[in-house]
Scaffold this motif. Structure first.
Motif, mmCIF file in Angstrom:
data_model
loop_
_atom_site.group_PDB
_atom_site.id
_atom_site.type_symbol
_atom_site.label_atom_id
_atom_site.label_comp_id
_atom_site.label_asym_id
_atom_site.label_seq_id
_atom_site.Cartn_x
_atom_site.Cartn_y
_atom_site.Cartn_z
ATOM 1 N N THR A 8 0.852 -0.954 0.302
ATOM 2 C CA THR A 8 -0.018 -0.472 0.064
ATOM 3 C C THR A 8 0.989 1.447 0.033
ATOM 4 N N GLU A 9 2.306 1.135 0.599
ATOM 5 C CA GLU A 9 3.320 2.751 0.468
ATOM 6 C C GLU A 9 3.261 2.673 -1.649
ATOM 7 N N LEU A 45 1.761 11.812 -0.756
ATOM 8 C CA LEU A 45 3.683 11.853 -0.851
ATOM 9 C C LEU A 45 3.209 11.493 1.590
ATOM 10 N N ALA A 46 2.254 12.671 1.561
ATOM 11 C CA ALA A 46 1.955 12.206 2.596
ATOM 12 C C ALA A 46 1.211 10.650 3.413
ATOM 13 N N MET A 47 0.782 10.797 2.494
ATOM 14 C CA MET A 47 0.143 9.090 2.918
ATOM 15 C C MET A 47 1.511 7.730 3.387
ATOM 16 N N PHE A 48 2.129 7.992 1.601
ATOM 17 C CA PHE A 48 3.195 7.368 1.632
ATOM 18 C C PHE A 48 4.409 7.121 2.938
ATOM 19 N N PHE A 49 4.726 8.442 3.542
ATOM 20 C CA PHE A 49 5.473 8.276 5.038
ATOM 21 C C PHE A 49 4.757 8.368 5.738
ATOM 22 N N PHE A 50 4.121 8.818 6.391
ATOM 23 C CA PHE A 50 3.230 8.044 7.099
ATOM 24 C C PHE A 50 2.344 6.615 7.465
ATOM 25 N N ARG A 51 2.271 6.406 5.977
ATOM 26 C CA ARG A 51 2.512 4.407 6.111
ATOM 27 C C ARG A 51 3.314 3.780 6.411
#
Length: 67
Positions: A8-9, A45-51
């Protein structure tokens, strides 16, 4: 479960790159949709780093419990 989180990342990275592509192609013709894709790119991009951060914490906790 960790493998699913890893996939998912990278799905978020794919969405971000697609959004960036659409920003460049639509900027001169339709700025409203380009702004929408700017929003999608930033959120992706924010969700990538959060995940990624969440997955690393999950893996560390799993390693601590196994020891």
């Amino acid at each position: 479960m960790v493998k699913i989180l890893r996939y998912t990342e990278y799905l978020y990275i794919v969405v971000a790159f697609f959004s960036i592509y659409r920003i460049f192609t639509d900027w001169n013709t339709d700025k409203n949709s380009a702004y929408l894709f700017v929003f999608f790119a930033v959120i992706s991009l924010a969700m990538f780093f959060f995940r990624r951060n969440y997955r690393k914490k999950f893996e560390a906790r799993k390693r601590e419990n196994q020891e």
